[in-house]
Design a protein around this motif. Structure first.
Motif, PDB file in Angstrom:
ATOM      1  N   VAL A 162       0.861  -1.188   0.000  1.00  0.00           N
ATOM      2  CA  VAL A 162       0.000   0.000   0.000  1.00  0.00           C
ATOM      3  C   VAL A 162       0.894   1.234   0.000  1.00  0.00           C
ATOM      4  N   SER A 163       0.553   2.201  -0.847  1.00  0.00           N
ATOM      5  CA  SER A 163       1.326   3.446  -0.876  1.00  0.00           C
ATOM      6  C   SER A 163       0.392   4.645  -0.889  1.00  0.00           C
ATOM      7  N   PHE A 164       0.904   5.759  -0.368  1.00  0.00           N
ATOM      8  CA  PHE A 164       0.203   7.035  -0.367  1.00  0.00           C
ATOM      9  C   PHE A 164       1.111   8.076  -1.002  1.00  0.00           C
ATOM     10  N   ASP A 165       0.535   8.972  -1.787  1.00  0.00           N
ATOM     11  CA  ASP A 165       1.299  10.041  -2.411  1.00  0.00           C
ATOM     12  C   ASP A 165       0.944  11.402  -1.806  1.00  0.00           C
ATOM     13  N   ASP A 166       1.926  12.265  -1.748  1.00  0.00           N
ATOM     14  CA  ASP A 166       1.815  13.708  -1.503  1.00  0.00           C
ATOM     15  C   ASP A 166       2.063  14.121  -0.067  1.00  0.00           C
ATOM     16  N   HIS A 204       9.219  12.271  -3.048  1.00  0.00           N
ATOM     17  CA  HIS A 204       8.206  12.622  -4.057  1.00  0.00           C
ATOM     18  C   HIS A 204       8.476  14.039  -4.575  1.00  0.00           C
ATOM     19  N   THR A 205       9.754  14.420  -4.582  1.00  0.00           N
ATOM     20  CA  THR A 205      10.239  15.774  -4.900  1.00  0.00           C
ATOM     21  C   THR A 205       9.893  16.737  -3.759  1.00  0.00           C
ATOM     22  N   ALA A 206      10.244  17.996  -3.945  1.00  0.00           N
ATOM     23  CA  ALA A 206       9.916  19.018  -2.946  1.00  0.00           C
ATOM     24  C   ALA A 206       8.560  19.636  -3.231  1.00  0.00           C
ATOM     25  N   ARG A 239      -7.941  34.733  -4.084  1.00  0.00           N
ATOM     26  CA  ARG A 239      -7.937  36.127  -3.609  1.00  0.00           C
ATOM     27  C   ARG A 239      -8.980  36.962  -4.331  1.00  0.00           C
ATOM     28  N   ARG A 240      -9.159  36.698  -5.616  1.00  0.00           N
ATOM     29  CA  ARG A 240     -10.107  37.499  -6.406  1.00  0.00           C
ATOM     30  C   ARG A 240     -11.517  37.401  -5.830  1.00  0.00           C
ATOM     31  N   PHE A 241     -11.846  36.258  -5.231  1.00  0.00           N
ATOM     32  CA  PHE A 241     -13.169  36.083  -4.647  1.00  0.00           C
ATOM     33  C   PHE A 241     -13.163  36.280  -3.132  1.00  0.00           C
ATOM     34  N   GLY A 242     -12.021  36.721  -2.593  1.00  0.00           N
ATOM     35  CA  GLY A 242     -11.946  37.029  -1.168  1.00  0.00           C
ATOM     36  C   GLY A 242     -12.117  35.825  -0.271  1.00  0.00           C
ATOM     37  N   LEU A 243     -11.567  34.676  -0.676  1.00  0.00           N
ATOM     38  CA  LEU A 243     -11.779  33.438   0.054  1.00  0.00           C
ATOM     39  C   LEU A 243     -10.584  33.106   0.948  1.00  0.00           C
ATOM     40  N   LYS A 244     -10.859  32.651   2.150  1.00  0.00           N
ATOM     41  CA  LYS A 244      -9.817  32.159   3.062  1.00  0.00           C
ATOM     42  C   LYS A 244      -9.795  30.639   2.961  1.00  0.00           C
ATOM     43  N   LEU A 245      -8.641  30.087   2.612  1.00  0.00           N
ATOM     44  CA  LEU A 245      -8.524  28.651   2.379  1.00  0.00           C
ATOM     45  C   LEU A 245      -7.804  27.971   3.537  1.00  0.00           C
ATOM     46  N   PRO A 246      -8.036  26.675   3.744  1.00  0.00           N
ATOM     47  CA  PRO A 246      -7.410  25.968   4.867  1.00  0.00           C
ATOM     48  C   PRO A 246      -5.905  25.808   4.667  1.00  0.00           C
ATOM     49  N   ASP A 247      -5.171  25.821   5.775  1.00  0.00           N
ATOM     50  CA  ASP A 247      -3.729  25.625   5.719  1.00  0.00           C
ATOM     51  C   ASP A 247      -3.291  24.399   6.528  1.00  0.00           C
ATOM     52  N   ASP A 248      -4.230  23.470   6.751  1.00  0.00           N
ATOM     53  CA  ASP A 248      -3.925  22.278   7.543  1.00  0.00           C
ATOM     54  C   ASP A 248      -4.198  20.982   6.781  1.00  0.00           C
ATOM     55  N   LEU A 249      -4.199  21.061   5.453  1.00  0.00           N
ATOM     56  CA  LEU A 249      -4.489  19.865   4.660  1.00  0.00           C
ATOM     57  C   LEU A 249      -3.305  18.905   4.600  1.00  0.00           C
ATOM     58  N   MET A 250      -2.093  19.434   4.671  1.00  0.00           N
ATOM     59  CA  MET A 250      -0.900  18.613   4.544  1.00  0.00           C
ATOM     60  C   MET A 250      -0.300  18.308   5.916  1.00  0.00           C
ATOM     61  N   MET A 251       0.529  17.282   5.967  1.00  0.00           N
ATOM     62  CA  MET A 251       1.143  16.863   7.220  1.00  0.00           C
ATOM     63  C   MET A 251       2.046  17.928   7.814  1.00  0.00           C
ATOM     64  N   THR A 252       2.196  17.827   9.116  1.00  0.00           N
ATOM     65  CA  THR A 252       3.263  18.533   9.808  1.00  0.00           C
ATOM     66  C   THR A 252       4.476  17.600   9.893  1.00  0.00           C
ATOM     67  N   ARG A 253       5.613  18.165  10.223  1.00  0.00           N
ATOM     68  CA  ARG A 253       6.796  17.328  10.426  1.00  0.00           C
ATOM     69  C   ARG A 253       6.582  16.353  11.579  1.00  0.00           C
ATOM     70  N   ALA A 254       5.863  16.777  12.595  1.00  0.00           N
ATOM     71  CA  ALA A 254       5.584  15.890  13.731  1.00  0.00           C
ATOM     72  C   ALA A 254       4.753  14.687  13.284  1.00  0.00           C
ATOM     73  N   GLN A 255       3.776  14.901  12.405  1.00  0.00           N
ATOM     74  CA  GLN A 255       2.966  13.790  11.909  1.00  0.00           C
ATOM     75  C   GLN A 255       3.797  12.840  11.051  1.00  0.00           C
ATOM     76  N   LEU A 256       4.710  13.400  10.269  1.00  0.00           N
ATOM     77  CA  LEU A 256       5.580  12.554   9.461  1.00  0.00           C
ATOM     78  C   LEU A 256       6.451  11.670  10.351  1.00  0.00           C
ATOM     79  N   ARG A 257       6.989  12.246  11.405  1.00  0.00           N
ATOM     80  CA  ARG A 257       7.789  11.451  12.345  1.00  0.00           C
ATOM     81  C   ARG A 257       6.927  10.382  13.018  1.00  0.00           C
TER      82      ARG A 257
END
Length: 321
Positions: A79-83, A210-212, A180-198
């Motif tokens: 099983v593999s996960f990307d990103d 998987h590159t940078a 920005r054009r629609f004045g939207l605030k988007l989430p910034d917690d979709l990706m892992m933290t370094r602590a979660q990776l550890r």
């Protein structure tokens, strides 16, 4: 069990073994109508239980070694996960541990700790747009109407298609400008933290490069491709204090998303093997730097099992040439 017998017949052990490698990206806590291709926790749980019952789940690095040595067991699967999505640690990891299924996580390191991939910027923008008419002329998509979930799904597909193969800097700037054009605030917690990776690594899960910043390698020059692959590897080796053996090509389609030169770069960067997104199973004759994978999208155990069997019947995998 009938499925187990069928898979044993199609995926024997030893020198004739075939390795199935599954690709996931996200495991959602609950169904999301804008992300119908991603399983939610309940679906992922029965999928992992099915693999544990009917297949022989192995860590990918071990499976690659045993494939080359001719000692792979029957019905081998990895099983593999990307990103590097946060829900990999929050939702998928407890289920994997419960089922006793190992997994390997291929991480785009540039998005750790608050980053966001361009496709998620588009998805989360469309999620927040008001219903009714929307003018996307600056993005080349003209006037659109957002009345239903189907309208939003179609707009997401169109926007991703519009931005996907743009140069990375242009793509990021364009997608962020749209929000920005629609004045939207988007989430910034979709990706892992370094602590979660550890946490994943401490749980015995595999970690791969998987590159940078997840560029499509055929869309950048060779120097940029090499720098991206090297940076992603160095980031993870520094973070985890251990060598990295495995790599996944972003997007991963042979010739379209990566080419033979990128296979050579991955070798020269010190990886032992790499995976693509060409369908099929890996065999003893497979190029270890172009191992095929497939995405199991079926939503019932019977169809999921039959998909595993059908993938085993795929001809030899496509390779970049």
């Amino acid at each position: 069990m009938l499925l187990r017998s069928l898979l044993s017949l199609m995926s024997p052990g030893g020198s004739r073994a075939r390795l199935s490698i599954l690709i996931y990206h996200r495991v959602l806590p609950a169904p999301d109508p804008l992300l119908p291709g991603d399983p939610h926790a309940d679906d992922f749980r029965w999928q992992m239980r099915l693999l544990a019952r009917s297949m022989n789940p192995l860590p990918l690095d071990e499976a690659v070694d045993r494939l080359q040595a001719g000692t792979l067991p029957a019905r081998a699967v990895s099983v593999s996960f990307d990103d590097g999505y946060a829900d990999n640690a929050e939702v998928a990891l407890p289920i994997l541990r419960e089922a006793g299924v190992p997994a390997t996580f291929f991480i785009a390191t540039g998005y750790l700790d608050g980053g966001r991939m361009f496709n998620d910027t588009l998805i989360e923008t469309v999620r927040r747009l008001p219903a009714g008419p929307i003018d996307l002329t600056p993005e080349g998509l003209g006037q659109r109407q957002l009345d239903t979930i189907a309208d939003r799904r179609e707009l997401i597909r169109a926007l991703i298609g519009q931005f996907k193969y743009q140069p990375a800097e242009q793509r990021t700037a364009g997608t962020e400008a749209l929000a920005r054009r629609f004045g939207l605030k988007l989430p910034d917690d979709l990706m892992m933290t370094r602590a979660q990776l550890r946490e994943l690594a401490a749980a015995g899960m595999g970690i791969g490069g998987h590159t940078a910043t997840h560029p499509i390698l055929t869309e950048v020059d060779a120097a940029t491709a090499r720098a991206e692959i090297q940076r992603g590897k160095a980031d993870l080796e520094t973070l985890l204090d251990r060598p990295l053996r495995l790599f996944a090509y972003p997007n991963g389609r042979p010739d379209r998303d990566y080419a033979a030169e990128h296979v050579q770069i991955a070798r020269e960067c010190g990886f032992d093997a790499a995976v693509s997104t060409a369908a099929g199973t890996a065999r003893a004759a497979s190029d270890p730097f172009q191992l095929p994978r497939f995405t199991p999208w079926d939503r019932t155990p019977l169809r999921f099992g039959l998909r595993l069997a059908r993938n085993l019947a795929e001809p030899l995998e496509r390779r970049a040439a």
